[in-house]
Motif scaffolding. Structure first.
Motif, short mmCIF file in Angstrom:
data_model
loop_
_atom_site.label_atom_id
_atom_site.label_comp_id
_atom_site.label_asym_id
_atom_site.label_seq_id
_atom_site.Cartn_x
_atom_site.Cartn_y
_atom_site.Cartn_z
N ALA A 128 22.37 30.83 7.14
CA ALA A 128 20.98 30.88 6.71
C ALA A 128 20.88 31.72 5.44
CB ALA A 128 20.11 31.48 7.82
N ARG A 140 23.12 26.91 -1.25
CA ARG A 140 22.72 25.52 -1.43
C ARG A 140 23.95 24.63 -1.31
NH1 ARG A 140 17.36 25.39 -3.34
NH2 ARG A 140 17.51 23.15 -3.78
N TYR A 196 20.63 21.25 -1.90
CA TYR A 196 19.67 21.45 -0.82
C TYR A 196 19.81 22.83 -0.19
CZ TYR A 196 19.47 16.35 -1.19
OH TYR A 196 19.35 15.06 -1.66
N THR A 197 18.68 23.36 0.24
CA THR A 197 18.69 24.57 1.05
C THR A 197 19.29 24.23 2.41
OG1 THR A 197 16.52 24.11 2.02
CG2 THR A 197 16.57 25.36 -0.06
N PRO A 198 19.68 25.22 3.20
CA PRO A 198 20.20 24.91 4.54
C PRO A 198 19.23 24.06 5.37
CG PRO A 198 20.71 27.17 3.98
CD PRO A 198 19.82 26.66 2.88
N GLU A 199 17.94 24.39 5.29
CA GLU A 199 16.96 23.64 6.08
C GLU A 199 16.88 22.19 5.63
OE1 GLU A 199 16.39 27.87 6.40
OE2 GLU A 199 16.42 26.58 4.60
N MET A 200 16.87 21.97 4.32
CA MET A 200 16.83 20.60 3.80
C MET A 200 18.13 19.86 4.11
SD MET A 200 15.18 21.67 0.12
CE MET A 200 15.45 20.09 -0.67
N LEU A 218 20.07 20.27 6.66
CA LEU A 218 20.06 19.88 8.06
C LEU A 218 19.26 18.60 8.26
CD1 LEU A 218 20.98 20.73 10.92
CD2 LEU A 218 18.83 22.02 11.12
N GLU A 219 18.12 18.52 7.61
CA GLU A 219 17.28 17.33 7.71
C GLU A 219 17.98 16.10 7.13
OE1 GLU A 219 13.59 18.08 5.77
OE2 GLU A 219 12.94 19.62 7.22
N GLU A 255 24.34 22.54 11.68
CA GLU A 255 23.64 23.68 12.26
C GLU A 255 23.51 24.80 11.23
OE1 GLU A 255 24.06 26.62 16.21
OE2 GLU A 255 25.40 24.90 15.93
N ILE A 256 22.40 25.53 11.32
CA ILE A 256 22.18 26.73 10.51
C ILE A 256 22.38 27.95 11.40
CG2 ILE A 256 20.54 28.02 9.09
CD1 ILE A 256 19.07 25.32 8.65
N ASP A 280 22.76 32.41 11.51
CA ASP A 280 22.61 33.68 10.81
C ASP A 280 23.94 34.07 10.19
OD1 ASP A 280 19.96 33.88 11.48
OD2 ASP A 280 20.28 35.22 13.19
#
Length: 250
Positions: free
Chosen positions: A119, A123, A162-166, A168-169, A175-176, A178
Protein backbone atom coordinates in the motif's frame (compact mmCIF):
# COMPACT_ATOMS: atom_id res chain seq x y z
CA UNK A 1 22.65 -7.76 -8.24
CA UNK A 2 20.69 -10.54 -6.57
CA UNK A 3 20.56 -12.06 -3.13
CA UNK A 4 18.87 -15.40 -2.54
CA UNK A 5 18.00 -16.27 1.05
CA UNK A 6 16.25 -19.32 2.40
CA UNK A 7 13.22 -19.12 4.69
CA UNK A 8 12.42 -22.71 5.64
CA UNK A 9 11.80 -24.27 2.21
CA UNK A 10 11.13 -20.95 0.44
CA UNK A 11 13.64 -19.00 -1.65
CA UNK A 12 13.54 -15.22 -1.26
CA UNK A 13 14.95 -13.63 -4.41
CA UNK A 14 15.88 -10.05 -3.51
CA UNK A 15 16.84 -7.82 -6.43
CA UNK A 16 19.55 -5.32 -5.49
CA UNK A 17 20.78 -3.73 -8.70
CA UNK A 18 21.17 -0.05 -7.93
CA UNK A 19 18.37 2.10 -6.50
CA UNK A 20 15.82 1.19 -9.20
CA UNK A 21 16.72 -2.37 -10.30
CA UNK A 22 17.08 -0.96 -13.81
CA UNK A 23 17.19 -3.81 -16.31
CA UNK A 24 20.47 -3.90 -18.18
CA UNK A 25 21.93 -6.89 -19.99
CA UNK A 26 23.81 -8.27 -16.99
CA UNK A 27 20.80 -7.94 -14.69
CA UNK A 28 18.26 -9.65 -16.96
CA UNK A 29 20.71 -12.48 -17.58
CA UNK A 30 21.25 -12.88 -13.84
CA UNK A 31 17.52 -12.97 -13.07
CA UNK A 32 16.82 -15.41 -15.89
CA UNK A 33 19.61 -17.72 -14.73
CA UNK A 34 18.39 -17.45 -11.13
CA UNK A 35 14.91 -18.62 -12.04
CA UNK A 36 16.29 -21.58 -13.98
CA UNK A 37 18.39 -22.57 -10.97
CA UNK A 38 15.55 -22.04 -8.49
CA UNK A 39 13.27 -24.18 -10.65
CA UNK A 40 15.81 -27.00 -10.48
CA UNK A 41 16.63 -26.66 -6.76
CA UNK A 42 14.73 -28.14 -3.83
CA UNK A 43 12.83 -24.99 -2.81
CA UNK A 44 9.08 -25.34 -2.42
CA UNK A 45 8.31 -21.80 -3.64
CA UNK A 46 9.92 -18.50 -4.62
CA UNK A 47 9.24 -14.98 -3.35
CA UNK A 48 10.75 -12.19 -5.45
CA UNK A 49 11.00 -8.63 -4.21
CA UNK A 50 13.08 -5.45 -4.52
CA UNK A 51 14.47 -2.92 -2.11
CA UNK A 52 13.51 0.53 -0.92
CA UNK A 53 10.51 1.97 -2.73
CA UNK A 54 11.13 0.42 -6.14
CA UNK A 55 10.55 -3.17 -7.24
CA UNK A 56 11.95 -2.37 -10.69
CA UNK A 57 11.78 0.70 -12.92
CA UNK A 58 12.18 -1.40 -16.06
CA UNK A 59 14.72 -1.29 -18.86
CA UNK A 60 17.86 0.79 -18.35
CA UNK A 61 17.15 3.15 -21.27
CA UNK A 62 20.35 5.23 -21.07
CA UNK A 63 22.40 2.02 -21.19
CA UNK A 64 20.41 0.84 -24.19
CA UNK A 65 20.98 4.12 -26.03
CA UNK A 66 24.68 4.01 -25.21
CA UNK A 67 25.03 0.45 -26.46
CA UNK A 68 23.12 0.97 -29.69
CA UNK A 69 22.07 -1.75 -32.12
CA UNK A 70 24.67 -4.33 -31.08
CA UNK A 71 23.60 -4.03 -27.46
CA UNK A 72 19.91 -4.38 -28.39
CA UNK A 73 20.68 -7.56 -30.35
CA UNK A 74 21.97 -9.12 -27.14
CA UNK A 75 19.57 -7.46 -24.72
CA UNK A 76 16.18 -8.24 -26.27
CA UNK A 77 16.64 -12.05 -26.36
CA UNK A 78 17.97 -11.93 -22.79
CA UNK A 79 14.94 -9.90 -21.69
CA UNK A 80 12.61 -12.42 -23.31
CA UNK A 81 14.51 -15.27 -21.66
CA UNK A 82 14.23 -13.65 -18.21
CA UNK A 83 10.50 -13.13 -18.52
CA UNK A 84 9.90 -16.62 -19.88
CA UNK A 85 12.09 -18.27 -17.23
CA UNK A 86 10.12 -16.58 -14.46
CA UNK A 87 6.74 -17.29 -16.08
CA UNK A 88 7.48 -20.95 -16.80
CA UNK A 89 9.07 -21.73 -13.41
CA UNK A 90 7.16 -24.80 -12.23
CA UNK A 91 7.23 -23.78 -8.59
CA UNK A 92 4.87 -21.25 -6.97
CA UNK A 93 6.25 -17.75 -7.52
CA UNK A 94 5.03 -14.82 -5.43
CA UNK A 95 5.87 -11.24 -6.42
CA UNK A 96 6.09 -8.92 -3.42
CA UNK A 97 6.05 -5.44 -4.92
CA UNK A 98 7.71 -3.15 -2.40
CA UNK A 99 7.09 -0.11 -4.62
CA UNK A 100 7.09 1.02 -8.24
CA UNK A 101 6.90 -1.75 -10.85
CA UNK A 102 7.14 0.04 -14.17
CA UNK A 103 7.44 -1.31 -17.72
CA UNK A 104 9.79 -4.33 -17.47
CA UNK A 105 9.26 -4.30 -13.71
CA UNK A 106 5.53 -4.73 -14.23
CA UNK A 107 6.10 -7.47 -16.80
CA UNK A 108 8.32 -9.37 -14.38
CA UNK A 109 5.78 -8.94 -11.58
CA UNK A 110 3.03 -10.35 -13.79
CA UNK A 111 4.95 -13.59 -14.39
CA UNK A 112 4.17 -14.61 -10.80
CA UNK A 113 1.39 -16.91 -9.61
CA UNK A 114 0.36 -14.26 -7.09
CA UNK A 115 1.28 -10.57 -7.14
CA UNK A 116 1.08 -8.61 -3.90
CA UNK A 117 1.72 -4.87 -3.76
CA UNK A 118 2.58 -2.64 -0.84
CA UNK A 119 0.00 0.00 0.00
CA UNK A 120 1.17 3.54 -0.60
CA UNK A 121 2.47 5.65 -3.45
CA UNK A 122 3.98 2.93 -5.62
CA UNK A 123 2.68 2.64 -9.16
CA UNK A 124 2.54 -0.20 -11.64
CA UNK A 125 2.00 -0.30 -15.36
CA UNK A 126 3.45 -0.78 -18.84
CA UNK A 127 4.19 2.57 -20.55
CA UNK A 128 6.22 0.91 -23.33
CA UNK A 129 4.26 2.58 -26.12
CA UNK A 130 4.74 5.97 -24.45
CA UNK A 131 8.47 5.29 -24.38
CA UNK A 132 8.37 4.35 -28.05
CA UNK A 133 9.13 0.62 -28.05
CA UNK A 134 6.96 -2.39 -28.90
CA UNK A 135 6.39 -5.12 -26.34
CA UNK A 136 8.73 -8.10 -26.44
CA UNK A 137 6.91 -11.14 -27.81
CA UNK A 138 6.93 -13.12 -24.57
CA UNK A 139 5.79 -10.11 -22.54
CA UNK A 140 2.71 -9.55 -24.72
CA UNK A 141 1.53 -13.15 -24.42
CA UNK A 142 2.21 -13.33 -20.68
CA UNK A 143 0.20 -10.17 -20.11
CA UNK A 144 -2.59 -11.52 -22.30
CA UNK A 145 -2.76 -14.61 -20.11
CA UNK A 146 -2.56 -12.57 -16.90
CA UNK A 147 -5.06 -9.78 -17.49
CA UNK A 148 -8.84 -9.86 -17.75
CA UNK A 149 -9.97 -9.66 -21.37
CA UNK A 150 -11.85 -6.41 -20.74
CA UNK A 151 -8.76 -4.55 -19.46
CA UNK A 152 -5.96 -6.14 -21.52
CA UNK A 153 -5.87 -3.79 -24.51
CA UNK A 154 -6.50 -0.67 -22.41
CA UNK A 155 -3.53 -1.46 -20.19
CA UNK A 156 -1.22 -2.53 -23.01
CA UNK A 157 -1.95 0.28 -25.46
CA UNK A 158 -2.83 3.08 -23.03
CA UNK A 159 0.55 3.20 -21.33
CA UNK A 160 -0.86 4.32 -17.97
CA UNK A 161 0.57 3.53 -14.57
CA UNK A 162 -1.77 2.69 -11.71
CA UNK A 163 -1.98 3.12 -7.96
CA UNK A 164 -2.27 -0.13 -5.98
CA UNK A 165 -6.04 0.39 -5.68
CA UNK A 166 -6.45 0.97 -9.42
CA UNK A 167 -4.15 -1.94 -10.23
CA UNK A 168 -6.27 -4.27 -8.12
CA UNK A 169 -9.39 -3.18 -10.00
CA UNK A 170 -7.66 -3.66 -13.37
CA UNK A 171 -6.41 -7.15 -12.49
CA UNK A 172 -2.70 -6.28 -12.50
CA UNK A 173 -2.23 -7.41 -8.89
CA UNK A 174 -3.98 -9.84 -6.55
CA UNK A 175 -3.77 -8.07 -3.21
CA UNK A 176 -2.70 -4.86 -1.47
CA UNK A 177 -0.73 -5.31 1.75
CA UNK A 178 0.62 -2.86 4.33
CA UNK A 179 4.25 -2.23 3.47
CA UNK A 180 5.56 -3.45 6.83
CA UNK A 181 3.69 -6.74 6.40
CA UNK A 182 4.44 -7.35 2.71
CA UNK A 183 7.20 -9.93 3.02
CA UNK A 184 5.43 -11.77 5.84
CA UNK A 185 2.25 -11.98 3.76
CA UNK A 186 4.18 -13.11 0.67
CA UNK A 187 5.84 -15.86 2.70
CA UNK A 188 2.46 -16.98 4.02
CA UNK A 189 1.10 -17.25 0.48
CA UNK A 190 4.26 -19.05 -0.62
CA UNK A 191 3.97 -21.51 2.26
CA UNK A 192 0.36 -22.22 1.35
CA UNK A 193 1.05 -22.86 -2.34
CA UNK A 194 4.31 -24.63 -1.52
CA UNK A 195 2.44 -27.12 0.66
CA UNK A 196 0.75 -28.55 -2.44
CA UNK A 197 2.41 -31.66 -3.82
CA UNK A 198 5.29 -30.42 -5.95
CA UNK A 199 4.75 -32.67 -8.95
CA UNK A 200 1.01 -32.03 -8.90
CA UNK A 201 1.51 -28.26 -8.74
CA UNK A 202 4.21 -28.34 -11.43
CA UNK A 203 2.19 -30.26 -13.99
CA UNK A 204 -0.93 -28.20 -13.28
CA UNK A 205 0.90 -24.89 -13.62
CA UNK A 206 2.66 -26.05 -16.78
CA UNK A 207 -0.66 -27.19 -18.21
CA UNK A 208 -2.35 -23.90 -17.29
CA UNK A 209 0.42 -21.85 -18.94
CA UNK A 210 0.78 -24.00 -22.02
CA UNK A 211 -1.56 -21.84 -24.15
CA UNK A 212 0.64 -18.81 -23.45
CA UNK A 213 3.76 -20.79 -24.33
CA UNK A 214 2.18 -21.89 -27.61
CA UNK A 215 1.05 -18.33 -28.31
CA UNK A 216 4.62 -17.11 -27.80
CA UNK A 217 5.92 -19.57 -30.38
CA UNK A 218 3.28 -18.50 -32.91
CA UNK A 219 3.84 -14.80 -32.21
CA UNK A 220 7.60 -15.13 -32.68
CA UNK A 221 6.90 -16.53 -36.15
CA UNK A 222 4.47 -13.76 -37.05
CA UNK A 223 5.85 -10.68 -35.28
CA UNK A 224 9.39 -11.52 -34.15
CA UNK A 225 11.27 -9.96 -37.06
CA UNK A 226 9.22 -6.75 -36.92
CA UNK A 227 9.62 -6.37 -33.16
CA UNK A 228 13.38 -6.89 -33.43
CA UNK A 229 13.59 -4.39 -36.31
CA UNK A 230 11.70 -1.74 -34.36
CA UNK A 231 13.84 -2.16 -31.23
CA UNK A 232 16.93 -1.61 -33.38
CA UNK A 233 15.55 1.25 -35.50
CA UNK A 234 17.02 4.74 -35.25
CA UNK A 235 13.49 6.18 -35.07
CA UNK A 236 12.86 4.08 -31.96
CA UNK A 237 16.10 5.20 -30.35
CA UNK A 238 15.21 8.81 -31.14
CA UNK A 239 11.85 8.33 -29.38
CA UNK A 240 13.64 6.80 -26.39
CA UNK A 241 16.09 9.73 -26.26
CA UNK A 242 13.17 12.15 -26.26
CA UNK A 243 11.40 10.20 -23.51
CA UNK A 244 14.54 10.04 -21.36
CA UNK A 245 15.16 13.77 -21.80
CA UNK A 246 11.60 14.62 -20.76
CA UNK A 247 11.68 12.21 -17.83
CA UNK A 248 14.95 13.58 -16.48
CA UNK A 249 13.48 17.10 -16.49
CA UNK A 250 10.74 16.08 -14.07
Amino acid sequence: MLEINRHDAIAILNMKHGPANAMDLEFVRAVGDAFKELDADDYSAVVMTGQGKIFSAGVDLPRLLEGGVEYVRQFLPALDDMIESAFLCRKPVIAALNGHAIAGGCLLACTADRTLMAAGKGRIGVPELRVGVPFPISAMEIMRSKLPANTFETIMTGGATYTPEMALEQGLINEIVDADQLLEKALTVAEDLGSIGREVFAVTKSHARQPARQAMAAAYEQFGDEVNRLWQAESTHAAIRDFVAKTLKK
